[in-house]
Each structure stands twice: as structure tokens, then as C-alpha cells.
Design a protein around this motif. Structure first.
Motif, mmCIF file in Angstrom:
data_model
loop_
_atom_site.group_PDB
_atom_site.id
_atom_site.type_symbol
_atom_site.label_atom_id
_atom_site.label_comp_id
_atom_site.label_asym_id
_atom_site.label_seq_id
_atom_site.Cartn_x
_atom_site.Cartn_y
_atom_site.Cartn_z
ATOM 1 N N GLY A 1 0.273 -1.080 0.315
ATOM 2 C CA GLY A 1 -0.116 0.201 -0.010
ATOM 3 C C GLY A 1 0.939 1.270 -0.005
ATOM 4 N N VAL A 2 0.087 2.292 -0.267
ATOM 5 C CA VAL A 2 1.045 3.565 -0.431
ATOM 6 C C VAL A 2 0.250 5.082 0.857
ATOM 7 C CG1 VAL A 2 1.501 5.199 -1.682
ATOM 8 C CG2 VAL A 2 2.152 3.138 -2.591
ATOM 9 N N VAL A 3 0.997 5.459 1.166
ATOM 10 C CA VAL A 3 -0.019 6.553 1.793
ATOM 11 C C VAL A 3 0.559 7.975 0.840
ATOM 12 C CG1 VAL A 3 1.942 7.068 3.355
ATOM 13 C CG2 VAL A 3 -0.212 7.934 3.311
ATOM 14 N N THR A 4 -0.217 8.592 0.499
ATOM 15 C CA THR A 4 0.689 10.280 0.082
ATOM 16 C C THR A 4 0.829 11.386 0.097
ATOM 17 O OG1 THR A 4 -0.901 10.480 -0.800
ATOM 18 C CG2 THR A 4 -0.206 9.319 -2.565
ATOM 19 N N SER A 5 1.292 11.963 0.885
ATOM 20 C CA SER A 5 1.467 13.539 1.612
ATOM 21 C C SER A 5 1.789 14.092 0.518
ATOM 22 C CB SER A 5 2.103 12.877 2.487
ATOM 23 O OG SER A 5 2.314 13.764 4.007
ATOM 24 N N GLY A 6 1.180 15.720 1.595
ATOM 25 C CA GLY A 6 1.609 17.004 0.379
ATOM 26 C C GLY A 6 1.435 18.474 1.743
ATOM 27 N N GLN B 1 -0.787 16.149 9.335
ATOM 28 C CA GLN B 1 -1.796 15.087 9.767
ATOM 29 C C GLN B 1 -0.826 13.590 9.615
ATOM 30 O OE1 GLN B 1 -3.972 16.513 11.290
ATOM 31 N NE2 GLN B 1 -5.772 15.451 10.706
ATOM 32 N N LEU B 2 -0.040 13.789 8.541
ATOM 33 C CA LEU B 2 0.894 11.954 8.770
ATOM 34 C C LEU B 2 1.552 12.296 10.347
ATOM 35 C CD1 LEU B 2 1.820 9.849 7.617
ATOM 36 C CD2 LEU B 2 3.359 11.413 5.675
ATOM 37 N N ARG B 3 2.122 13.591 10.746
ATOM 38 C CA ARG B 3 3.663 13.521 11.245
ATOM 39 C C ARG B 3 2.925 13.483 12.361
ATOM 40 N NH1 ARG B 3 8.391 13.817 10.886
ATOM 41 N NH2 ARG B 3 8.765 15.491 9.953
ATOM 42 N N HIS B 4 1.268 13.728 13.013
ATOM 43 C CA HIS B 4 0.591 13.635 14.075
ATOM 44 C C HIS B 4 0.134 12.640 14.360
ATOM 45 C CE1 HIS B 4 -0.092 17.670 15.577
ATOM 46 N NE2 HIS B 4 1.202 17.735 14.602
ATOM 47 N N GLY B 5 1.038 10.957 14.962
ATOM 48 C CA GLY B 5 0.912 9.823 15.272
ATOM 49 C C GLY B 5 0.213 8.601 13.730
ATOM 50 N N PRO B 6 0.468 8.971 12.842
ATOM 51 C CA PRO B 6 0.364 7.484 11.856
ATOM 52 C C PRO B 6 1.659 7.401 10.994
ATOM 53 C CG PRO B 6 -1.604 8.736 11.033
ATOM 54 C CD PRO B 6 -0.604 9.896 12.099
ATOM 55 N N MET B 7 3.182 8.013 11.451
ATOM 56 C CA MET B 7 3.628 7.617 11.571
ATOM 57 C C MET B 7 4.256 6.296 12.251
ATOM 58 S SD MET B 7 5.711 9.718 10.158
ATOM 59 C CE MET B 7 7.542 10.307 10.519
ATOM 60 N N GLU B 8 3.596 5.890 13.200
ATOM 61 C CA GLU B 8 4.145 4.302 13.463
ATOM 62 C C GLU B 8 3.714 3.425 12.096
ATOM 63 O OE1 GLU B 8 4.320 4.131 16.553
ATOM 64 O OE2 GLU B 8 5.067 6.307 16.718
ATOM 65 N N THR C 1 12.974 5.634 8.422
ATOM 66 C CA THR C 1 12.256 4.213 8.627
ATOM 67 C C THR C 1 12.556 3.736 7.466
ATOM 68 O OG1 THR C 1 10.586 4.953 7.507
ATOM 69 C CG2 THR C 1 10.562 5.673 9.686
ATOM 70 N N GLU C 2 11.946 2.122 7.207
ATOM 71 C CA GLU C 2 12.164 1.167 6.185
ATOM 72 C C GLU C 2 10.883 1.707 5.083
ATOM 73 O OE1 GLU C 2 13.402 -2.609 7.596
ATOM 74 O OE2 GLU C 2 12.271 -2.538 9.448
ATOM 75 N N SER C 3 10.848 2.433 4.778
ATOM 76 C CA SER C 3 9.509 3.038 4.238
ATOM 77 C C SER C 3 10.064 3.108 3.069
ATOM 78 C CB SER C 3 8.580 3.329 4.403
ATOM 79 O OG SER C 3 7.277 3.040 5.173
#
Length: 340
Positions: A201-206, A235-242, A273-275
Motif C-alpha cells: 500500500g501507499v500513503v501520499t502526502s503534501g 496529519q501524517l506527523r501526528h501519530g500515523p508515522m507508526e 524508517t524502512e518505508s
């Protein structure tokens, strides 16, 4: 593409290829032919100082992409899913409203007009001049007619060009954006596809380019049938980095704007990370160590969006083609969503 590749390519992707081949020319024509209606729309926006953009799917992603550009002009601009407006209505009195639907026939569009909520200043934006939307309200209509392929490509570019006409009527210089359409860049996406080859899967972010990130996540999901979604950088920084790890790819979008440093910081964090990580980069800044950069000329605003989109589409298609034998042929959806 040679004859063997054409014969092996799924019909759905061939249909997308045809849409993409004409998208920039159709976008330029759309900009030119829509100036009169764009001027009327711009006058309504100036009068109210407020713009609410309602749409679904790719239409909403386009609104998210241009939302910051209207705000730069001092306009109180807000993009909302039309389904949300139907379920929890924002008061629209004294606001200029834009309803966008590529087909002009989406279920939510039809029901919204049936609710009688319609304010005085409401306009439409569509690819289909004979659609219900264009009959119900003054509309900017994109050149080239309906997009038939599944997953939005040409429709995104054309709709953005209609917004360029409105922004130009409001005082934005369209020169650099039109130049990006007239001479598209074509950086190689092979290294990016290789980096993402093993992810599930992929998460995109800007940041300022979050609308483009959302459009790409939608297309990735539709075509690859894999969980691909988008989170704004904060929003990616606030928790979903897990969630980051070797089976989740990250695609970032960095333009020449005040948020570029935040995208850089996110890229550096992902690299730890390993992503696998890819960045579409119009910033003019040095590449981020440890991640794959797809470079473009230094741009901001719609010029950066028009520069990135065709290449993002090629990556999206390549990603799907590696995972789905009949990519581009929907199994649970339809091109025009007529059911809420």
C-alpha cells in the motif's frame, strides 16, 4: 509503445492512455474557451469574498488542490465533499458556490439541487456540456467532452485549467501554468516504481500540494485495488508515522513554496524508517538523501501541479499494471457514480 506492448496492455489502461495523450491540449483549449464564464464567476467571488467548492472523488481533489490558490488572493475558500454538505450543511448564504462534477450526473449533484438549498451565486464546472449540472446552473465546461476511462486523468487536468481561467480573471498571472501545459516534462519514473515494487500500500502526502496527493491516492487505489490513501503532512506527523515500514510506500509532493521545508523534514523522517519513499519535486531544493526524487523545474502554484500531474499519472498506472492484470477495468465501481 510497440505493437507487442499494445496487445498485452489491458483495455482499461489503453483507454487511459488515450485520455492522457490529449489532456494538455484539451486543458489549454478549456482555458481559452471558458474565459467569458470564468469572468462572471470571478465577479461573483469578488462580490462575496467567499468560495465554497463542492464535489466528489477527483472533483473534490481538484478543489483541494486549488483551495490555497484562492486563499492567496484573499478569498475565504473552502473545499467540501458534496456528500458532507448534504449530511451536515454549511450555511451558504452570502457565499459563492461551485459545484464540480466531471460527468455532471453524480448522484450527490442531482440530490443537492433537488434539496432547494441553492444560493444566489452558484456555478458549475464539468466536462459535459449537455449534463444535468450544466443545465441547472451557469457552468464552465471543459473542452473535449466526457472522460470515458476509469480513474481520473484528463478530467483532472482539464478541470484545473478551468480553475486557471477563473484565477486569471481574479488577477493571477497564468503564464507559467500555461507554459507547463505547453511543454510537459517527462522525468523517468522507473526508479520510483522499483522503489515501490514490494509495497502492499501507499500513503501520499503534501502540504500546499496536498490536493495533488489526494488525487494520486484516489487513482492509485482505483487502479491497483490496493489500500492507498492520503494524509496532509501535519496529519501524517501526528501519530500515523507508526504505520511506516517496508511494506508501506510513501509518496511526497514538494513545490517551491513556504511549506517546502516541512516536506523536506518529512522526507528525512521517512528515510529513517524502512518505508520506500518517492518525492515529486518542484522546489528547486537539493534532493533528500535516502529517497527517490522525481525532479521537475522549479515551480509553484498551478505550474507545479501541471508539471507533476502527467508524471504522477504514469507512476500511478505503472504501479497498478504491476499488480492487476486488468488494471483500468473497475469491478465494484462505475465511471459515473449514480448511487449514494
Amino acid at each position: 509503445m510497440n505493437m507487442t506492448q499494445t496487445l498485452q496492455r489491458p483495455a482499461g489502461l489503453l483507454a487511459i492512455d488515450r485520455e492522457m495523450a490529449r489532456q494538455n491540449a484539451d486543458a489549454i483549449a478549456s482555458f481559452e474557451q471558458s474565459r467569458s464564464t470564468a469572468q462572471q464567476f470571478a465577479e461573483a467571488i469578488r462580490r462575496t469574498g467567499s468560495l465554497v467548492m463542492l464535489g466528489m472523488g477527483g472533483s473534490h481533489a481538484v478543489a483541494r488542490a486549488v483551495e490555497p490558490l484562492y486563499r492567496d488572493l484573499g478569498i475565504n475558500a473552502l473545499a467540501l465533499p458534496l456528500s458532507e454538505q448534504l449530511g451536515a450543511p454549511l450555511p451558504l448564504e452570502g457565499r459563492t458556490v461551485l459545484v464540480t462534477s466531471q460527468s455532471g450526473e453524480s448522484a450527490e449533484v442531482i440530490r443537492w439541487f433537488e434539496t432547494g438549498e441553492r444560493p444566489v451565486d452558484v456555478f458549475g464546472m464539468t466536462l459535459e456540456g449537455g449534463s444535468s449540472l450544466s443545465r441547472l446552473t451557469p457552468s464552465l465546461v471543459g473542452h473535449g467532452g466526457t472522460e470515458h476511462a476509469f480513474a481520473a486523468t484528463r478530467s483532472l487536468t482539464v478541470t484545473l485549467a478551468l480553475h486557471l481561467a477563473v484565477l486569471a480573471a481574479l488577477g493571477t498571472d497564468p503564464t507559467s501554468a500555461l507554459a507547463a501545459l505547453e511543454a510537459p516534462e517527462q522525468p523517468d519514473v522507473t526508479p520510483a516504481l522499483a522503489a515501490l515494487s514490494t509495497v502492499r500500500g501507499v500513503v501520499t502526502s503534501g502540504r500546499r500540494l496536498q490536493g495533488v496527493a489526494e488525487a494520486m491516492a484516489l487513482g492509485l487505489t482505483e487502479l491497483s485495488r490496493r489500500p492507498c490513501f492520503s494524509l496532509e503532512g501535519g496529519q501524517l506527523r501526528h501519530g500515523p508515522m507508526e504505520m511506516l515500514g517496508p511494506d508501506l510506500g510513501v509518496i511526497l509532493f514538494r513545490g517551491d513554496d513556504p511549506t517546502a521545508g516541512l516536506v523536506t523534514a518529512m522526507g528525512q523522517s521517512v528515510a529513517e524508517t524502512e518505508s520506500p519513499c518517492v518525492v515529486f519535486d518542484c522546489s528547486g531544493l537539493p534532493p533528500i538523501a535516502g529517497i527517490v526524487t522525481i525532479p521537475f523545474a522549479r515551480h509553484s502554484g498551478l505550474a507545479s501541479i501541471f508539471s507533476i500531474l502527467p508524471t504522477a499519472q504514469r507512476l500511478m498506472i505503472g504501479f497498478a499494471a504491476e499488480r492487476v492484470a486488468d488494471a483500468g477495468t473497475p469491478v465494484r465501481s462505475t465511471k459515473i457514480t449514480r448511487v449514494e
